[in-house]
Design an enzyme around this catalytic site. Structure first.
Site, PDB file in Angstrom:
ATOM      1  N   HIS A 331       1.080  -1.177   0.009  1.00 48.19           N
ATOM      2  CA  HIS A 331      -0.028  -0.034  -0.064  1.00 48.19           C
ATOM      3  C   HIS A 331       1.110   1.021   0.065  1.00 48.19           C
ATOM      4  O   HIS A 331       1.658   1.396   1.067  1.00 48.19           O
ATOM      5  CB  HIS A 331      -0.981   0.053   1.159  1.00 48.19           C
ATOM      6  CG  HIS A 331      -1.920  -1.112   1.281  1.00 48.19           C
ATOM      7  ND1 HIS A 331      -2.259  -1.739   2.511  1.00 48.19           N
ATOM      8  CD2 HIS A 331      -2.550  -1.860   0.196  1.00 48.19           C
ATOM      9  CE1 HIS A 331      -3.058  -2.767   2.015  1.00 48.19           C
ATOM     10  NE2 HIS A 331      -3.432  -2.666   0.842  1.00 48.19           N
ATOM     11  N   GLU A 334       1.643   3.610   2.983  1.00 52.99           N
ATOM     12  CA  GLU A 334       1.945   3.057   4.304  1.00 52.99           C
ATOM     13  C   GLU A 334       3.739   2.989   4.073  1.00 52.99           C
ATOM     14  O   GLU A 334       4.450   2.067   3.886  1.00 52.99           O
ATOM     15  CB  GLU A 334       1.594   1.642   4.512  1.00 52.99           C
ATOM     16  CG  GLU A 334      -0.178   1.670   4.676  1.00 52.99           C
ATOM     17  CD  GLU A 334      -0.587   0.341   4.584  1.00 52.99           C
ATOM     18  OE1 GLU A 334       0.086  -0.747   4.870  1.00 52.99           O
ATOM     19  OE2 GLU A 334      -2.009   0.156   4.622  1.00 52.99           O
ATOM     20  N   HIS A 469       3.599  -3.519   6.482  1.00 53.76           N
ATOM     21  CA  HIS A 469       2.212  -2.528   6.366  1.00 53.76           C
ATOM     22  C   HIS A 469       2.337  -1.282   7.467  1.00 53.76           C
ATOM     23  O   HIS A 469       3.288  -1.299   8.174  1.00 53.76           O
ATOM     24  CB  HIS A 469       1.116  -3.365   6.330  1.00 53.76           C
ATOM     25  CG  HIS A 469       0.657  -4.122   5.122  1.00 53.76           C
ATOM     26  ND1 HIS A 469      -0.340  -3.890   4.334  1.00 53.76           N
ATOM     27  CD2 HIS A 469       1.486  -5.290   4.735  1.00 53.76           C
ATOM     28  CE1 HIS A 469      -0.485  -4.959   3.478  1.00 53.76           C
ATOM     29  NE2 HIS A 469       0.745  -5.674   3.513  1.00 53.76           N
ATOM     30  N   GLU A 561       2.222  -4.978  10.853  1.00 52.10           N
ATOM     31  CA  GLU A 561       1.726  -3.626  10.795  1.00 52.10           C
ATOM     32  C   GLU A 561       2.507  -2.827  11.717  1.00 52.10           C
ATOM     33  O   GLU A 561       2.580  -2.984  12.914  1.00 52.10           O
ATOM     34  CB  GLU A 561       0.160  -3.543  11.585  1.00 52.10           C
ATOM     35  CG  GLU A 561      -0.661  -4.429  10.467  1.00 52.10           C
ATOM     36  CD  GLU A 561      -1.216  -3.554   9.204  1.00 52.10           C
ATOM     37  OE1 GLU A 561      -0.788  -2.650   9.034  1.00 52.10           O
ATOM     38  OE2 GLU A 561      -1.823  -4.330   8.438  1.00 52.10           O
TER      39      GLU A 561
END
Length: 730
Positions: A331, A334, A469, A561
């Site tokens: 993404h 990010e 991410h 994450e």
């Protein structure tokens, strides 16, 4: 006198950049709000007054770049050739959580879940409005007396405010205009002025687009208030915010914020496409013996997907050496993962040259591949807007609007459907599941970068990977997709125990995730799960790269994450590197757990490609690479392992995996079946030796006897059943 002294002190502390503070021009002088006046907020209408000339921006954040210093760290000049003298003041940290909940106050709150602690830029709401984790601070009253207050804890040169509306799928709430007030004691307040008038700042026209409002006069204070003046018709007074400001250091203080950074001396800045290439080139020039840069394809807009290889023999797969990869930037917005991967390149290069034993061992025993930007098109979109103005989704998708984390083939459903239809589940392939036909067609909605990454996976026998991410603090592991696409459900793989180990290794060594006192990023308490969670138990993700890696190849992959803030300000990068450095290193070392070996032909000692390695009681097999070498990640224990391939007799071994991060060697030598030897001899046009003919004849005879015995047993069973039925009728 007090105002003059403080102004002078601010100039001294800020290194002379604030020369304008000593002029008589009221639009350039730095004011200090030590007066006793307060903002008059008697009106309660929601009509929008014409704002004064307070500056705001929704397109670019050039004003966040001191002396017009670009996000890549290099000085830029404006069209007139002069440098922008504005200060490069970073966010206080509402979004990144550096600002504690106790530092945020409000005049009133509509509900507990809409309290001041929820007034953070880009905070996301829970699924239900009205729960404890709603998507903004919302005042209980619709009047101009409402405010959100932030305590910077120290004297701070405030330069701007960034505003968003409420994150909600049910409500439309945002602030159209607002005032800013400042104080040193939270009792006496002074309004931000634009000349002789109170400055009115432009707010939002929708709920999600961040809008920057720059203070006409940068101002030193400790407390700042955002005072909404007008808001969306029929909506509530709701906002999410970030505050920009430079701390004014007191030379008498022992503490220095510089101590929070990194001592590694890496290139801590946001690198656009051009600067990323320059950095990768500089690393290869610094460490030419252990690095190689190569490309695996191009994006829709023609940007190349660059990969850095780090190995003691770059460009070559060494027999028995596992292949590892980090992928970042799936993404584009990010951005932290991208910078961490670039930092990792520099770190491994420099520490290898220094003789760091741990790094030298990693580089000599592992072939490492680092892809910093899987979605370069999306990143450029987010980069142009900047770290604080990209919002929650700008740059997430590709140029074609594709979410890459849903763009891989959904092999989970194919496997599960085959298991339901099969008479014998054990005969359903549990690995190397082929891609569906629709996915391989030219008109399939598959991004060029997705195809490039799939080809990359097929060319290199990756063993372990992580997909970096941002936007949360948690490590997720497969499966990401749930059965029947249920919204959320724990969906473990056959290697669930090892995946949980991998996730725990990263999470437990990450300095933020492992902090028991940290707050939730948004609304989910991942600390209750030790900061790891099955992907499907969080939310279903059909077509994820993690699941595809596991089911189509031998590679185990998790998603990390990295931070609550998807695109941290450049000032946060050194701290984020330190937060993740140990995790990045120790996770790579896990590629050496389990068993490894080479599957060979017993007679010729030739390595056998695509030999199947089956671990008893594990319903997921792997295959050997082109040279016959294989790696099977396993937790400590004793295992029965079987290797086989068509044309050879299976071979079984007992293999023990120890506690140390060093793979146990379990080699296999397979004997060809007589039929296989016969076919090879005939293919070469040679004469079949008599011993081979006899062995083939004996093998066929054994098969005939076995099939005859099975047939006779079946007939006997049928006869017994008929006799039993006849007896019951009698």
């Amino acid at each position: 006198m007090e105002k003059t002294l403080c102004t002078l002190a601010a100039v001294v502390f800020l290194g002379g950049i604030l020369d304008a503070a000593l002029t008589d021009d009221p639009t350039s002088r730095i004011s200090l709000p030590f007066g006793n006046t307060t903002t008059d907020g008697s009106a309660s209408s929601t009509d929008r007054p014409a704002p004064t000339a307070a500056k705001s921006s929704t397109v670019r954040d050039d004003h966040l770049d001191g002396k017009n210093i670009g996000r890549d760290g290099g000085q830029k000049e404006d069209d007139s050739g002069t440098e922008d003298k504005r200060l490069d003041c970073p966010p206080l940290g509402l979004e990144s959580l550096r600002v504690d909940d106790s530092q945020i106050q409000a005049s009133s709150s509509k509900a507990t879940g809409l309290g001041p602690h929820r007034g953070r830029l880009n905070i996301q709401s829970g699924f239900e409005d009205g729960d404890l984790y709603d998507g903004a601070w919302c005042a209980d009253y619709k009047d101009r007396h409402q405010w959100l207050e932030v305590d910077a804890m120290h004297l701070t040169l405030f330069t701007g405010v960034i505003l968003q509306g409420r994150n909600s799928i049910w409500s439309w709430d945002w602030v159209h205009t607002y005032k800013v007030q400042l104080s040193n004691d939270s009792v006496s307040w002074e309004s931000c002025m634009n000349g002789t008038q109170e400055a009115i700042f432009e707010g939002n026209q929708d709920a999600e687009t961040p809008v920057l409002g720059l203070l006409p006069v940068p101002t030193v204070a400790r407390f700042i208030r955002i005072n909404p003046q007008t808001w969306y018709t029929n909506g509530s007074v709701c906002l999410r915010a970030e505050v920009l400001g430079c701390r004014v250091h007191d030379t008498t203080e022992m503490y220095s914020e510089q101590e929070e950074g990194s001592q590694d001396g890496l290139d801590f800045r946001h690198h656009n496409y051009t600067e990323m290439r320059k950095l990768m080139k500089s690393v290869t020039e610094e460490c030419p013996d252990i690095t190689r840069v190569y490309t695996i394809g191009k994006s829709h807009e023609g940007l190349k997907l660059y990969v850095m290889e780090i190995s003691d023999n770059p460009g070559k797969h060494e027999l028995g050496e596992p292949e590892f990869r980090y992928v970042a930037g799936m993404h584009g917005n990010e951005a932290l993962g991208r910078e961490l991967v670039l930092n990792l390149m520099q770190y491994l290069c420099r520490e290898y040259k220094k003789g760091n034993e741990r790094v030298v061992r990693l580089v000599t025993e592992t072939r490492i591949h680092l892809l910093p930007s899987m979605n370069p098109d999306g990143y450029e979109v987010a980069f142009q807007k900047g770290s604080e103005l990209a919002g929650w989704a700008d740059g997430r998708f590709t140029f074609q609007g594709i979410d890459l984390n849903h763009n891989f083939p959904d092999l989970n459903t194919i496997m599960w459907d085959a298991e339901l239809m099969a008479a014998d589940k054990a005969k359903v392939p549990n690995h190397y599941i082929p891609m569906p036909e629709y996915y391989t067609k030219e008109d399939a909605m598959v991004a060029p970068v997705t195809r490039a990454v799939i080809n990359w996976m097929q060319e290199i026998p990756f063993v372990l990977s992580a997909n970096l991410h941002g936007g949360e603090l948690v490590v997720t592991y497969p499966y990401d997709c749930t059965r029947d696409w249920v919204p959320k459900e724990d969906t473990p793989t056959a290697d669930n125990a090892f995946f949980r180990w991998l996730a725990t290794v990263y999470a437990s060594t990450n300095r933020v995730m492992s902090n028991p006192n940290r707050r939730h990023c948004h609304y989910e308490d991942f600390q209750a799960y030790n900061n790891i969670i099955n992907g499907g138990a969080w939310h279903t993700v059909p077509g994820s790269m993690n699941d595809f890696s596991y089911l189509h190849h031998n590679c185990f992959e998790v998603t990390v994450e990295l931070s609550c803030d998807k695109f941290p300000h450049v000032s946060e990068l050194p701290v984020e590197w330190e937060n993740n450095k140990e995790s990045l290193l120790i996770y790579m070392e896990q590629v050496h757990r389990g068993i490894k070996g080479v599957v060979r032909d017993k007679a010729t000692q030739r390595g056998l490609a695509d030999a199947i390695i089956k671990v008893e009681d594990h319903e997921h097999d792997i295959r050997s690479a082109a040279g016959g070498d294989y790696w099977r990640l396993l937790n400590p224990g004793d295992y029965k392992v079987v290797a086989w391939t068509p044309g050879y007799y299976p071979s079984a071994r007992q293999c023990r995996v120890g506690m140390e991060p060093r793979a146990t060697t379990c080699d296999f030598a397979l004997t060809r079946t007589p039929v296989q030897r016969l076919e090879e001899i005939r293919a070469k046009g040679g004469r079949v030796p008599q011993d081979v003919q006899l062995r083939v004849r004996a093998l066929r005879l054994r098969k005939l006897r076995a099939s005859t015995k099975a047939l006779n047993q079946r007939r006997e069973g049928q006869q017994r059943a008929r006799r039993a039925r006849g007896a019951r009728r009698a």
